[in-house]
Design an enzyme around this catalytic site. Sequence first.
Site, PDB file in Angstrom:
ATOM      1  NE  ARG A  37      -4.414  -1.287   1.656  1.00  0.00           N
ATOM      2  CZ  ARG A  37      -5.403  -1.602   2.474  1.00  0.00           C
ATOM      3  NH1 ARG A  37      -5.237  -1.467   3.768  1.00  0.00           N
ATOM      4  NH2 ARG A  37      -6.551  -2.027   2.016  1.00  0.00           N
ATOM      5  CE  LYS A 201     -21.447 -15.185   8.557  1.00  0.00           C
ATOM      6  NZ  LYS A 201     -21.870 -14.286   9.619  1.00  0.00           N
ATOM      7  N   GLY A 354      -8.321  -7.319  -0.008  1.00  0.00           N
ATOM      8  CA  GLY A 354      -8.617  -8.089   1.202  1.00  0.00           C
ATOM      9  C   GLY A 354      -8.029  -9.486   1.159  1.00  0.00           C
ATOM     10  N   GLY A 377     -12.950  -3.767   0.884  1.00  0.00           N
ATOM     11  CA  GLY A 377     -14.298  -3.216   1.060  1.00  0.00           C
ATOM     12  C   GLY A 377     -14.666  -2.282  -0.080  1.00  0.00           C
TER      13      GLY A 377
END
Length: 396
Positions: A37, A201, A354, A377
């Site tokens: 990053r 999920k 992620g 995200g």
Amino acid sequence: MELLNIKECDIKGKKVFIRCDFNVPMDDYGNITDDRRIRSALATINYCLDQKCAIILASHFGRPKGEPDEKYSLAPIARRLHQLLKVDVQMAEDVVGEDAKARASKLKEGEVLLLENLRFEKGETKNDTELSATLAHMADIYINDAFGVSHRAHASVEGITVHFDEQHKAAGFLLQKEIQFFGTLLERPVRPFAAIVGGSKVSGKLEALINLLPKVDKILVGGGMAFTFLKALGHNVGNSLVEDDLLDDAIKIMEEAKRLGVKFYLPVDVVAAEKFAPDAMSRLCTVQEIPDGWMGLDIGPATVRLYRQVLNDVQTILWNGPMGVYEMDRFARGSNKIAHFVADSYATTVVGGGDTADLVQRIGLDEEMTFISTGGGASLELLEGKILPGVKPLLK
Ligand code: AMP
């Protein structure tokens, strides 16, 4: 989606505030374990240095509780920036306190100042107007290069933008690149276009799945979320991760895929384990034969072969979410195999940030992908079709 471009902004010799995302992983001793990053922000910082700007850098790091906490200081990041930029990087003691303000006002052309962790200020995550005004008054120009946090309406990301007109704010090179990549992917993908979707999920990826359906040619499902679909189809999935309240949604998604002519693939076999633990007893079984009380923690070899075949003719691959519990070696094989195949493919390969970026990096395949997003995200929200709050004020 066209963004205000840093190259079209007259920044020569000006004082620029660059919102970066230096939220890097660090070990207990303050060593940065992955500086991707930070390196991703260098293009914008170096461009500003070439333009003889005075540069104020700001970022959050971790989750401090709205007050100074040494554990979350950006000091190690200032050191790494110094190594990478090869210029001195001043470190402010605070964010908008006496020290930061004094240093910012005295900052000269070619000098770089890093403010302390933005989240040492309570107002940052609350998008506080006073904090954003104080940050804005430090500089003439605002640049957002923090893609990873652009889905958050925070003071340094969203609130601050109202203090700059179109001539005085822009997106940095990293933000431009991320938005452009996802824009092209969703609007004009080279076909056939396949999305590999995994992770824990369905609920976390439901909106993305719905938004992707009309855009892709194939969807390959893996990870924990596959079991909600399998259960909806009537399979006994034992103790695997299932969201019972989403069984109807799962059916609707599969019906919609059929209606749109999108091929929808689910695992045909899994690595099932007796419990959720790295040393659990495990065995391979088809999805029809998961033993009662056991849980599927990875896709099996037949699924890997099937998915390879399915991906063979595609020209664009989007991958978001691991195929299994890749953090445990025992259940990482499916994700690793898929990662190798995606990496070797001639297709344009885009990896969401992620966990998926993490797993690709762990096995050293990051250089082999066309593009790896720096924001988990944020990239997911782009896939959901949303306009990010940090991006909206920078649209032309
Ligand atoms: P997400 O944040 O939704 O992308 O999910 C990533 C997480 O999903 C990782 O931490 C994986 O360990 C987890 N995961 C992947 N496959 C499974 C599975 N079959 N059962 C439980 N968790 C899983």
